[in-house]
Design an enzyme around this catalytic site. Structure first.
Site, PDB file in Angstrom:
ATOM      1  CE1 TYR A 146      -3.541  -2.472   0.022  1.00 23.69           C
ATOM      2  CE2 TYR A 146      -3.349  -2.670   2.400  1.00 23.69           C
ATOM      3  CZ  TYR A 146      -3.927  -3.053   1.209  1.00 23.69           C
ATOM      4  OH  TYR A 146      -4.886  -4.034   1.202  1.00 23.69           O
ATOM      5  CE  LYS A 177      -6.017  -6.854   0.301  1.00 23.67           C
ATOM      6  NZ  LYS A 177      -6.366  -6.895   1.736  1.00 23.67           N
TER       7      LYS A 177
END
Length: 252
Positions: A146, A177
């Site tokens: 992220y 992810k």
């Protein structure tokens, strides 16, 4: 080093994970209601919805271990985390070891790195050790990447999304992810940037079910192997019905 296989957490190369680490990351009052605040409610959805894995932090994996093993849903243990209370540069320290995750019966482990944070190198260092140990035991590693911190001006630009994907490949993750910006061409480039590291897309905040299903279809078409979904499933009024529709979009 053992050969790493994703077969335990995929179906014909595709994956649909149910994420439930929001209690630590966001706080229960923000995301949970009287039903989904109970981990067993989400575990039941994971089982009946035929998810390829359920993501829990260490505490839930320990306290509900009997039920998790009985459900036979593959367990993905998140090895680090943080709360949303501190507003400075993001840093998620390890709170569980690979050894502990193995004892809990994990089929894979997960770890978050905030690229762009001033603590980026610190998280890289921790991940290097975790990735090495997990792979020595044949355990797949999923890396949450992220982009956050003062250095990041747009966390969902084409450049940043591709950078997130490439970080997964460069650091040795088996699956990365990442946050999807809604642009299929940008996601296609991110998937190419990830090379042989597989890509799953974060489900994000709750949106209209029809819109989410359309998005899931585009995500798979762009080359991602699937999604890691939390709130869009267990905040649904009919989570099992929605899970069935979601499986159809991911697996065909």
């Amino acid at each position: 080093m053992k050969k790493i296989s994703l077969r335990k957490i995929t179906t014909k190369g595709k994956a649909l994970f149910i994420a439930y680490d929001q209690g630590l990351e966001h706080g229960p009052a923000k995301d949970f209601d009287d039903k989904n605040v109970n981990p067993l409610y989400v575990l039941d959805i994971a089982k009946k919805g035929k998810f390829n894995g359920v993501v829990f932090q260490k505490g839930i994996a320990e306290k509900y271990n009997k039920e998790i093993k009985k459900s036979k849903v593959p367990l993905i243990v998140k090895l680090n985390g943080k709360t949303s209370l501190y507003k400075g540069e993001p840093l998620a320290e390890p709170i569980c070891t690979v050894k502990e995750a193995i004892k809990l019966g994990a089929s894979a482990v997960g770890f978050t790195i905030y690229i762009g944070s001033e603590y980026e190198a610190h998280m890289f260092m921790h991940f290097a050790g975790i990735e090495r140990e997990a792979h020595e035991h044949g355990l797949p590693v999923i890396l949450w990447v992220y982009p956050r911190g003062k250095a990041v001006k747009n966390d969902s630009s084409r450049e940043i999304m591709a950078y997130s994907a490439r970080t997964g490949l460069e650091l040795g993750a088996d699956i990365v992810k990442l946050k999807y910006n809604g642009n299929v061409e940008d996601l296609q480039f991110a998937v190419k940037s990830a090379g042989r590291c597989k890509v799953v897309v974060a489900g994000g905040v709750k949106i209209r079910e029809r819109d989410f299903l359309n998005e899931a279809r585009r995500v798979v078409k762009a080359g991602a192997i699937g999604l890691a979904v939390g709130r869009n499933v267990w905040q649904s009024k009919k989570p099992l019905e929605f899970s069935r529709k979601l499986r159809k979009e991911v697996f065909g």
